[in-house]
Design a protein around this motif. Sequence first.
Motif, mmCIF file in Angstrom:
data_model
loop_
_atom_site.group_PDB
_atom_site.id
_atom_site.type_symbol
_atom_site.label_atom_id
_atom_site.label_comp_id
_atom_site.label_asym_id
_atom_site.label_seq_id
_atom_site.Cartn_x
_atom_site.Cartn_y
_atom_site.Cartn_z
ATOM 1 N N PRO A 76 -16.568 17.979 51.808
ATOM 2 C CA PRO A 76 -15.736 19.193 51.862
ATOM 3 C C PRO A 76 -14.411 18.923 51.144
ATOM 4 C CG PRO A 76 -16.708 18.728 54.004
ATOM 5 C CD PRO A 76 -16.980 17.529 53.130
ATOM 6 N N HIS A 77 -14.012 19.832 50.246
ATOM 7 C CA HIS A 77 -12.842 19.552 49.417
ATOM 8 C C HIS A 77 -12.062 20.824 49.081
ATOM 9 C CE1 HIS A 77 -16.143 20.528 46.696
ATOM 10 N NE2 HIS A 77 -15.244 20.939 45.823
ATOM 11 N N TRP A 78 -10.796 20.589 48.709
ATOM 12 C CA TRP A 78 -9.900 21.659 48.266
ATOM 13 C C TRP A 78 -8.773 21.001 47.494
ATOM 14 C CZ3 TRP A 78 -4.663 22.408 49.247
ATOM 15 C CH2 TRP A 78 -4.136 23.648 48.842
ATOM 16 N N PHE A 79 -8.252 21.718 46.482
ATOM 17 C CA PHE A 79 -7.067 21.221 45.791
ATOM 18 C C PHE A 79 -6.056 22.347 45.625
ATOM 19 C CE2 PHE A 79 -9.990 22.466 42.400
ATOM 20 C CZ PHE A 79 -9.186 23.184 41.534
ATOM 21 N N GLY A 80 -4.781 21.957 45.655
ATOM 22 C CA GLY A 80 -3.678 22.896 45.506
ATOM 23 C C GLY A 80 -2.459 22.141 45.010
ATOM 24 N N THR A 81 -1.270 22.667 45.293
ATOM 25 C CA THR A 81 -0.047 22.035 44.816
ATOM 26 C C THR A 81 0.761 21.479 45.975
ATOM 27 O OG1 THR A 81 1.247 24.065 44.923
ATOM 28 C CG2 THR A 81 0.052 23.632 42.867
ATOM 29 N N VAL A 82 1.659 20.558 45.641
ATOM 30 C CA VAL A 82 2.566 19.991 46.644
ATOM 31 C C VAL A 82 3.861 20.786 46.651
ATOM 32 C CG1 VAL A 82 3.895 17.940 47.322
ATOM 33 C CG2 VAL A 82 1.546 17.691 46.470
ATOM 34 N N ASP A 83 4.497 20.923 45.468
ATOM 35 C CA ASP A 83 5.816 21.559 45.431
ATOM 36 C C ASP A 83 6.101 22.324 44.144
ATOM 37 O OD1 ASP A 83 5.982 19.400 43.736
ATOM 38 O OD2 ASP A 83 7.419 18.297 44.953
ATOM 39 N N GLY A 84 5.113 22.582 43.342
ATOM 40 C CA GLY A 84 5.303 23.311 42.092
ATOM 41 C C GLY A 84 3.988 23.385 41.358
ATOM 42 N N PRO A 85 3.960 24.065 40.208
ATOM 43 C CA PRO A 85 2.690 24.205 39.475
ATOM 44 C C PRO A 85 2.156 22.841 39.014
ATOM 45 C CG PRO A 85 4.521 24.990 38.138
ATOM 46 C CD PRO A 85 5.076 24.681 39.497
#
Length: 191
Positions: free
Chosen positions: A164-173
């Motif tokens: 199971p996985h997901w990716f996004g941002t920490v603090d900016g693009p």
Amino acid sequence: MQAKGTDDVDLRVRRRLRELRTQRGMTLDEVASKADIDVSTLSRLESGKRRLALDHLPRLAAALAVSTDDLLRAPAAEDPRVKGASQTHDGVTYWPLTHNGPAAGLHAFKIRVSARRRTPPSEFPVHDGQDWMYVLSGRLRLILGERDFTIKPGEAVEFSTWTPHWFGTVDGPVEAVAIFGPHGERLHLHA
């Protein structure tokens, strides 16, 4: 000794045969079966280890659904540039870096993850395949199962998409290069 013109025709047909077969997504077995030619013979024809016989031409052309003239013509000079519109889905914009042709089923993209993609969903996707990403700029948040990672510029990740996985941002693009198998491409771009 073979005449130079005969060598040119043989080489042209070999290249054209492989080009047409791969364009149609056909295997050597499929073409050989339709042309009523042994698969090892077809493989040797494509690789140049066997000379093309005139009786092969009509059968190969029929197997590839082209005329004999089309099989004999020189392959078109292909434009090497990858052209394709970007697609945005769920806060990620994808620019294609590969053609939709036979790259072992893999598709490469430059991606830009919006700074707004910071909150993971309640359920993470799972699917066939393997994903690979290389971060160009920004800090990517990657959640794999119970583990949470921050991926910095210059770092790469590779993981089984059965996790199971997901990716996004920490603090900016974030900008990255991603390689997805066909199942991953469908999930990321069309889910």
